[in-house]
Design a protein around this motif. Structure first.
Motif, PDB file in Angstrom:
ATOM      1  N   TRP A 107      35.825 -48.483 -75.243  1.00  0.00           N
ATOM      2  CA  TRP A 107      36.235 -47.239 -74.177  1.00  0.00           C
ATOM      3  C   TRP A 107      35.807 -46.059 -75.177  1.00  0.00           C
ATOM      4  CZ3 TRP A 107      40.195 -49.735 -76.889  1.00  0.00           C
ATOM      5  CH2 TRP A 107      41.232 -48.927 -77.499  1.00  0.00           C
ATOM      6  N   SER A 108      35.510 -45.163 -74.541  1.00  0.00           N
ATOM      7  CA  SER A 108      35.076 -43.855 -75.019  1.00  0.00           C
ATOM      8  C   SER A 108      35.766 -42.547 -74.537  1.00  0.00           C
ATOM      9  CB  SER A 108      33.686 -43.736 -74.974  1.00  0.00           C
ATOM     10  OG  SER A 108      33.116 -43.584 -73.728  1.00  0.00           O
ATOM     11  N   TYR A 109      35.778 -41.455 -75.392  1.00  0.00           N
ATOM     12  CA  TYR A 109      36.082 -40.192 -74.871  1.00  0.00           C
ATOM     13  C   TYR A 109      34.851 -39.299 -74.881  1.00  0.00           C
ATOM     14  CZ  TYR A 109      40.970 -42.053 -75.552  1.00  0.00           C
ATOM     15  OH  TYR A 109      41.886 -42.981 -75.494  1.00  0.00           O
ATOM     16  N   THR A 110      34.815 -38.681 -73.919  1.00  0.00           N
ATOM     17  CA  THR A 110      33.589 -37.774 -73.625  1.00  0.00           C
ATOM     18  C   THR A 110      34.192 -36.451 -73.626  1.00  0.00           C
ATOM     19  OG1 THR A 110      32.133 -39.083 -72.754  1.00  0.00           O
ATOM     20  CG2 THR A 110      31.601 -36.890 -72.563  1.00  0.00           C
ATOM     21  N   TYR A 111      33.597 -35.482 -74.641  1.00  0.00           N
ATOM     22  CA  TYR A 111      34.223 -33.946 -74.577  1.00  0.00           C
ATOM     23  C   TYR A 111      33.303 -33.113 -74.055  1.00  0.00           C
ATOM     24  CZ  TYR A 111      38.004 -35.986 -77.700  1.00  0.00           C
ATOM     25  OH  TYR A 111      39.003 -36.946 -78.202  1.00  0.00           O
ATOM     26  N   ALA A 112      33.460 -32.106 -73.092  1.00  0.00           N
ATOM     27  CA  ALA A 112      32.559 -31.232 -72.772  1.00  0.00           C
ATOM     28  C   ALA A 112      33.478 -29.817 -72.524  1.00  0.00           C
ATOM     29  CB  ALA A 112      31.779 -31.554 -71.634  1.00  0.00           C
ATOM     30  N   ASP A 113      33.253 -28.635 -73.075  1.00  0.00           N
ATOM     31  CA  ASP A 113      33.774 -27.450 -73.084  1.00  0.00           C
ATOM     32  C   ASP A 113      35.556 -27.550 -72.814  1.00  0.00           C
ATOM     33  OD1 ASP A 113      31.443 -26.333 -72.722  1.00  0.00           O
ATOM     34  OD2 ASP A 113      31.046 -27.106 -70.650  1.00  0.00           O
ATOM     35  N   TRP A 121      38.134 -49.210 -70.170  1.00  0.00           N
ATOM     36  CA  TRP A 121      39.283 -49.755 -70.310  1.00  0.00           C
ATOM     37  C   TRP A 121      39.764 -49.731 -71.748  1.00  0.00           C
ATOM     38  CZ3 TRP A 121      41.763 -54.626 -71.684  1.00  0.00           C
ATOM     39  CH2 TRP A 121      42.835 -54.746 -71.007  1.00  0.00           C
ATOM     40  N   ASN A 122      41.027 -48.970 -71.818  1.00  0.00           N
ATOM     41  CA  ASN A 122      41.450 -49.177 -73.330  1.00  0.00           C
ATOM     42  C   ASN A 122      42.406 -50.358 -73.469  1.00  0.00           C
ATOM     43  OD1 ASN A 122      43.925 -48.649 -75.175  1.00  0.00           O
ATOM     44  ND2 ASN A 122      43.687 -46.682 -74.671  1.00  0.00           N
ATOM     45  N   GLY A 123      42.045 -51.152 -74.252  1.00  0.00           N
ATOM     46  CA  GLY A 123      42.341 -52.518 -74.685  1.00  0.00           C
ATOM     47  C   GLY A 123      43.767 -52.694 -75.078  1.00  0.00           C
ATOM     48  N   TRP A 124      44.171 -51.497 -75.752  1.00  0.00           N
ATOM     49  CA  TRP A 124      45.572 -51.256 -76.163  1.00  0.00           C
ATOM     50  C   TRP A 124      46.762 -51.305 -75.099  1.00  0.00           C
ATOM     51  CZ3 TRP A 124      49.302 -47.188 -76.829  1.00  0.00           C
ATOM     52  CH2 TRP A 124      50.569 -47.738 -77.457  1.00  0.00           C
ATOM     53  N   ASP A 125      46.455 -50.274 -74.180  1.00  0.00           N
ATOM     54  CA  ASP A 125      47.463 -50.078 -73.151  1.00  0.00           C
ATOM     55  C   ASP A 125      46.979 -49.996 -71.801  1.00  0.00           C
ATOM     56  OD1 ASP A 125      45.888 -47.939 -72.518  1.00  0.00           O
ATOM     57  OD2 ASP A 125      47.212 -46.285 -73.148  1.00  0.00           O
ATOM     58  N   GLY A 126      45.659 -50.804 -71.610  1.00  0.00           N
ATOM     59  CA  GLY A 126      45.055 -50.926 -70.271  1.00  0.00           C
ATOM     60  C   GLY A 126      45.182 -49.837 -69.451  1.00  0.00           C
ATOM     61  N   SER A 127      44.830 -48.484 -69.854  1.00  0.00           N
ATOM     62  CA  SER A 127      44.771 -47.572 -68.947  1.00  0.00           C
ATOM     63  C   SER A 127      43.217 -47.480 -68.874  1.00  0.00           C
ATOM     64  CB  SER A 127      45.251 -45.975 -69.642  1.00  0.00           C
ATOM     65  OG  SER A 127      44.837 -45.856 -70.791  1.00  0.00           O
ATOM     66  N   ILE A 128      42.801 -46.384 -67.801  1.00  0.00           N
ATOM     67  CA  ILE A 128      41.290 -45.951 -67.720  1.00  0.00           C
ATOM     68  C   ILE A 128      41.389 -44.513 -67.868  1.00  0.00           C
ATOM     69  CG2 ILE A 128      40.624 -48.021 -66.356  1.00  0.00           C
ATOM     70  CD1 ILE A 128      41.178 -46.354 -63.568  1.00  0.00           C
ATOM     71  N   PRO A 130      43.355 -41.273 -70.604  1.00  0.00           N
ATOM     72  CA  PRO A 130      44.636 -41.015 -71.679  1.00  0.00           C
ATOM     73  C   PRO A 130      45.969 -40.830 -71.096  1.00  0.00           C
ATOM     74  CG  PRO A 130      42.445 -39.565 -72.096  1.00  0.00           C
ATOM     75  CD  PRO A 130      42.378 -40.143 -70.637  1.00  0.00           C
ATOM     76  N   PHE A 131      46.663 -41.829 -71.678  1.00  0.00           N
ATOM     77  CA  PHE A 131      48.092 -41.664 -71.113  1.00  0.00           C
ATOM     78  C   PHE A 131      48.480 -42.148 -69.556  1.00  0.00           C
ATOM     79  CE2 PHE A 131      48.621 -38.678 -74.695  1.00  0.00           C
ATOM     80  CZ  PHE A 131      49.172 -39.430 -75.588  1.00  0.00           C
ATOM     81  N   GLY A 132      47.315 -42.848 -69.086  1.00  0.00           N
ATOM     82  CA  GLY A 132      47.170 -43.497 -67.629  1.00  0.00           C
ATOM     83  C   GLY A 132      48.080 -44.854 -67.627  1.00  0.00           C
ATOM     84  N   GLU A 133      48.345 -45.127 -66.420  1.00  0.00           N
ATOM     85  CA  GLU A 133      48.935 -46.393 -66.005  1.00  0.00           C
ATOM     86  C   GLU A 133      47.976 -47.417 -66.686  1.00  0.00           C
ATOM     87  OE1 GLU A 133      52.309 -46.528 -65.044  1.00  0.00           O
ATOM     88  OE2 GLU A 133      52.224 -44.542 -65.271  1.00  0.00           O
ATOM     89  N   HIS A 134      48.674 -48.753 -66.853  1.00  0.00           N
ATOM     90  CA  HIS A 134      48.156 -49.880 -66.962  1.00  0.00           C
ATOM     91  C   HIS A 134      47.170 -50.490 -65.858  1.00  0.00           C
ATOM     92  CE1 HIS A 134      47.105 -53.783 -68.458  1.00  0.00           C
ATOM     93  NE2 HIS A 134      47.459 -54.414 -67.388  1.00  0.00           N
ATOM     94  N   VAL A 135      45.923 -50.597 -65.980  1.00  0.00           N
ATOM     95  CA  VAL A 135      45.077 -51.196 -64.807  1.00  0.00           C
ATOM     96  C   VAL A 135      44.841 -52.627 -65.155  1.00  0.00           C
ATOM     97  CG1 VAL A 135      42.955 -50.838 -63.742  1.00  0.00           C
ATOM     98  CG2 VAL A 135      44.630 -48.878 -64.237  1.00  0.00           C
ATOM     99  N   ASP A 136      44.616 -53.494 -64.128  1.00  0.00           N
ATOM    100  CA  ASP A 136      44.379 -54.836 -64.508  1.00  0.00           C
ATOM    101  C   ASP A 136      42.738 -54.641 -64.841  1.00  0.00           C
ATOM    102  OD1 ASP A 136      43.195 -57.608 -64.387  1.00  0.00           O
ATOM    103  OD2 ASP A 136      44.662 -57.926 -62.716  1.00  0.00           O
ATOM    104  N   PRO A 137      42.172 -55.296 -65.775  1.00  0.00           N
ATOM    105  CA  PRO A 137      40.762 -55.304 -65.963  1.00  0.00           C
ATOM    106  C   PRO A 137      39.825 -55.829 -65.105  1.00  0.00           C
ATOM    107  CG  PRO A 137      41.772 -56.343 -67.599  1.00  0.00           C
ATOM    108  CD  PRO A 137      42.713 -55.987 -67.015  1.00  0.00           C
TER     109      PRO A 137
END
Length: 143
Positions: A107-113, A121-128, A130-137
């Protein structure tokens, strides 16, 4: 124990904002609970110092910070790591940080302004996000 991560990428975060970014990171990480505690952590004066608690290493090149694998620490993901990446967002002008987890999740984090957006998909917490709910990949669209 923990979820090993290998970050990489580069962000434009002006050196003049480093002190304010560190203060934001300390505050955000402290409320998440985990191995970082402001009064106990050995060195926490720069983003490079704080990155260890976020499972990364950082080197500064003028107004750019470069992320890499923390081969001297214990680069594990946690809510505190997520807090680190979210807390620096207001100070980042642009850039992307890629994270590869021990199970090959990416997964990646894109920053702009001053904003942050998560891709993948964050493999640690399953979120799509930051601090989101787990999502079945398996429910995600894959190209």
């Amino acid at each position: 124990m923990g979820y090993l991560v290998m970050p990489s990428g580069r962000l434009n975060l002006p050196e003049s904002d480093d002190v304010a970014a560190v203060a934001a990171v300390k505050a955000a990480m402290a409320v998440q609970g985990g191995w970082f505690t402001p009064d106990v952590f050995p060195s926490n004066d720069t983003l490079a110092d704080m990155a260890e608690a976020a499972g990364a290493s950082i080197t500064r090149d003028a107004d750019w910070i470069e992320f890499g694998y923390d081969d001297e620490g214990d680069p594990k993901w946690s809510d505190q790591a997520t807090a680190f990446y979210v807390a620096i967002a207001p100070f980042v002008r642009s850039g992307v940080v890629h994270i590869e987890g021990e199970d090959a999740s990416r997964w990646s984090y894109t920053y702009a302004d001053g904003q942050i957006t998560q891709q993948g998909w964050n493999g640690w917490d399953g979120s799509i996000e930051p601090f989101g709910e787990h999502v079945d990949p398996s429910s995600l669209d894959h190209p």
